[in-house]
Write a protein that holds these residues in place. Structure first.
Motif, PDB file in Angstrom:
ATOM      1  N   ARG A  20      70.475  32.493  17.397  1.00 40.39           N
ATOM      2  CA  ARG A  20      69.563  33.597  17.700  1.00 40.39           C
ATOM      3  C   ARG A  20      69.836  34.802  16.806  1.00 40.39           C
ATOM      4  N   LEU A  21      68.770  35.497  16.493  1.00 37.40           N
ATOM      5  CA  LEU A  21      68.829  36.714  15.696  1.00 37.40           C
ATOM      6  C   LEU A  21      68.112  37.830  16.441  1.00 37.40           C
ATOM      7  N   VAL A  22      68.684  39.016  16.424  1.00 36.52           N
ATOM      8  CA  VAL A  22      67.956  40.199  16.865  1.00 36.52           C
ATOM      9  C   VAL A  22      67.953  41.207  15.725  1.00 36.52           C
ATOM     10  N   LEU A  23      66.794  41.772  15.475  1.00 34.24           N
ATOM     11  CA  LEU A  23      66.634  42.881  14.531  1.00 34.24           C
ATOM     12  C   LEU A  23      66.298  44.095  15.379  1.00 34.24           C
ATOM     13  N   ALA A  24      67.121  45.127  15.295  1.00 32.65           N
ATOM     14  CA  ALA A  24      66.962  46.246  16.229  1.00 32.65           C
ATOM     15  C   ALA A  24      67.124  47.584  15.547  1.00 32.65           C
ATOM     16  N   GLN A  25      66.362  48.554  16.045  1.00 34.79           N
ATOM     17  CA  GLN A  25      66.610  49.948  15.731  1.00 34.79           C
ATOM     18  C   GLN A  25      67.380  50.522  16.912  1.00 34.79           C
ATOM     19  N   VAL A  26      68.542  51.092  16.618  1.00 33.64           N
ATOM     20  CA  VAL A  26      69.422  51.565  17.682  1.00 33.64           C
ATOM     21  C   VAL A  26      69.750  53.042  17.471  1.00 33.64           C
ATOM     22  N   GLU A  27      69.930  53.724  18.588  1.00 35.51           N
ATOM     23  CA  GLU A  27      70.258  55.144  18.545  1.00 35.51           C
ATOM     24  C   GLU A  27      70.908  55.542  19.858  1.00 35.51           C
ATOM     25  N   GLY A  28      71.976  56.315  19.771  1.00 38.88           N
ATOM     26  CA  GLY A  28      72.632  56.794  20.984  1.00 38.88           C
ATOM     27  C   GLY A  28      73.192  55.696  21.859  1.00 38.88           C
ATOM     28  N   GLY A  29      73.619  54.573  21.248  1.00 41.38           N
ATOM     29  CA  GLY A  29      74.204  53.475  22.008  1.00 41.38           C
ATOM     30  C   GLY A  29      73.199  52.601  22.718  1.00 41.38           C
ATOM     31  N   ALA A  30      71.913  52.720  22.358  1.00 49.56           N
ATOM     32  CA  ALA A  30      70.888  51.926  23.036  1.00 49.56           C
ATOM     33  C   ALA A  30      69.865  51.426  22.019  1.00 49.56           C
ATOM     34  N   ILE A  31      69.173  50.360  22.396  1.00 45.84           N
ATOM     35  CA  ILE A  31      68.127  49.795  21.548  1.00 45.84           C
ATOM     36  C   ILE A  31      66.839  50.578  21.741  1.00 45.84           C
ATOM     37  N   VAL A  32      66.272  51.039  20.635  1.00 48.68           N
ATOM     38  CA  VAL A  32      65.008  51.763  20.671  1.00 48.68           C
ATOM     39  C   VAL A  32      63.839  50.789  20.505  1.00 48.68           C
ATOM     40  N   GLU A  33      64.026  49.821  19.608  1.00 48.58           N
ATOM     41  CA  GLU A  33      62.982  48.837  19.327  1.00 48.58           C
ATOM     42  C   GLU A  33      63.655  47.592  18.780  1.00 48.58           C
ATOM     43  N   SER A  34      63.128  46.392  19.127  1.00 55.31           N
ATOM     44  CA  SER A  34      63.783  45.181  18.634  1.00 55.31           C
ATOM     45  C   SER A  34      62.816  44.009  18.595  1.00 55.31           C
ATOM     46  N   SER A  35      63.200  43.004  17.813  1.00 51.51           N
ATOM     47  CA  SER A  35      62.485  41.729  17.787  1.00 51.51           C
ATOM     48  C   SER A  35      63.521  40.628  17.697  1.00 51.51           C
ATOM     49  N   LYS A  36      63.176  39.441  18.226  1.00 55.73           N
ATOM     50  CA  LYS A  36      64.128  38.334  18.271  1.00 55.73           C
ATOM     51  C   LYS A  36      63.544  37.087  17.622  1.00 55.73           C
ATOM     52  N   HIS A  37      64.438  36.257  17.121  1.00 57.23           N
ATOM     53  CA  HIS A  37      64.070  34.969  16.543  1.00 57.23           C
ATOM     54  C   HIS A  37      65.095  33.953  17.043  1.00 57.23           C
TER      55      HIS A  37
END
Length: 333
Positions: A20-37
């Motif tokens: 599995r892969l996750v591509l994520a934008q993270v900020e402040g220790g949390a995921i703001v936006e993500s997509s998975k494969h």
């Protein structure tokens, strides 16, 4: 947290059944936006029996990782973290996989079951802030359990009863089922074996251990069970996330699949063909977990170890001490 930056990060998790892969934008220790494969690569094929990876399984995983690396670069990820779990812990020739990953420019980490459980809990608990939950990640080779509370507003992250058990859909399938549908007695033997280990886990908890009211489950088995029960075609992650499954629904799904071969299971609405050979055993594992813990329902989360990894990568990049007490190895692409 001050001076927080937003980062694009990638995390790869190589499990017994899925890569599995996750591509994520993270900020402040949390995921703001993500997509998975997710690719079903069946890395654990034969590992429970032989204790070794087969070359074909490793090649499937490396082919998936080549895609993941390309996607992470196209996304603009500043770094990637790569973890390997149960199958890599068990295989005596794990170097075959690890060396192949290094040739792709990755820095694989074989993580212990407790770290796996903590990462998964961290990824899941953001949706249940302040609530005492038990998180179960039932994979192909193992099931990780962790009970605790995450309350970020008051900097509370408290875990108890963290444990990794060698019970998973691939392991149970290879150990108990001679074929699909299972022969007489095989299904009940698989259930008894799983149930005994889960019962021992719950019975072995300290007498002052506070039982969590909510069981949250993650992984391909439970998300597939939701898709099967509700006949989701196509798959709808927004429906699956935080959906509840009852013990009766899981038991009905087992009864439905127990008379079918793999080809028959693959035709059921909501079941991915590549998961058809192990989903029955996975459902048995989930049912026995619920029975042993006394849970009539569970909540399914689409978040998992990958979400915990992404948040932990963010903390590492910000220079803060990771909440879960584990620091990932990161590499640029």
């Amino acid at each position: 947290m001050t001076n927080c930056k937003r980062y694009k990060v990638a995390a790869i998790d190589l499990g017994t059944v899925s890569s599995r892969l996750v591509l994520a934008q993270v900020e402040g220790g949390a995921i703001v936006e993500s997509s998975k494969h997710t690719e079903i690569t069946d890395l654990g094929e034969g590992v429970d029996t032989t204790g070794r990876f087969c070359k074909a399984a490793v090649e499937r995983v490396l082919a998936a990782c080549r895609m993941f690396v390309d996607e992470a670069r196209a996304f603009g990820a500043v770094c990637v973290c790569t973890t390997c779990t149960s199958a890599a812990r068990d295989a005596s020739n794990a170097a075959l996989l690890l060396d192949g990953l290094r040739e792709l420019g990755l820095k694989p980490q074989v993580i212990p079951g407790e770290v796996e459980a903590r990462l998964t809990f961290f990824g899941v608990a953001h949706d249940f802030a302040g609530e005492r939950i038990i998180v179960a990640d039932s994979g192909g080779g193992s099931t990780e359990l962790a009970t605790g509370v995450y309350a970020p507003e008051c900097s509370v992250f408290a875990l108890e009863g963290t444990r990794s058990l060698d019970i998973g859909c691939r392991r149970v399938t290879e150990r108990f089922f001679s074929a699909l549908p299972p022969a007489d007695g095989e299904l009940s033997a698989a259930a008894a074996w799983s149930g005994e280990q889960f019962a021992a886990y719950f019975e072995g908890l300290p007498s002052d251990f506070e039982h969590a009211e909510r069981l949250v489950a993650v992984g391909g088995t439970v998300t597939t069970l939701v898709a099967l029960v509700h006949e989701l075609e196509p798959y709808d992650s927004s429906f699956v996330h935080l959906c509840e499954l009852s013990l009766e629904q899981v038991s009905a799904a087992i009864e439905r699949m127990s008379v079918l071969d793999a080809e028959g299971i693959a035709t059921l609405p909501g079941v991915q063909p590549k998961r058809a050979g192990v989903i029955l055993a996975g459902a048995v594992v989930i049912r026995e977990l619920m029975r042993a813990g006394g849970y009539k329902t569970l909540t399914v989360s689409e978040n998992s170890l990958l979400a915990g990894m992404a948040a932990t990568i963010n903390e590492t990049l910000d220079g803060t001490t990771p909440t879960i007490g584990w620091t990932p190895s990161l590499n640029a692409l």
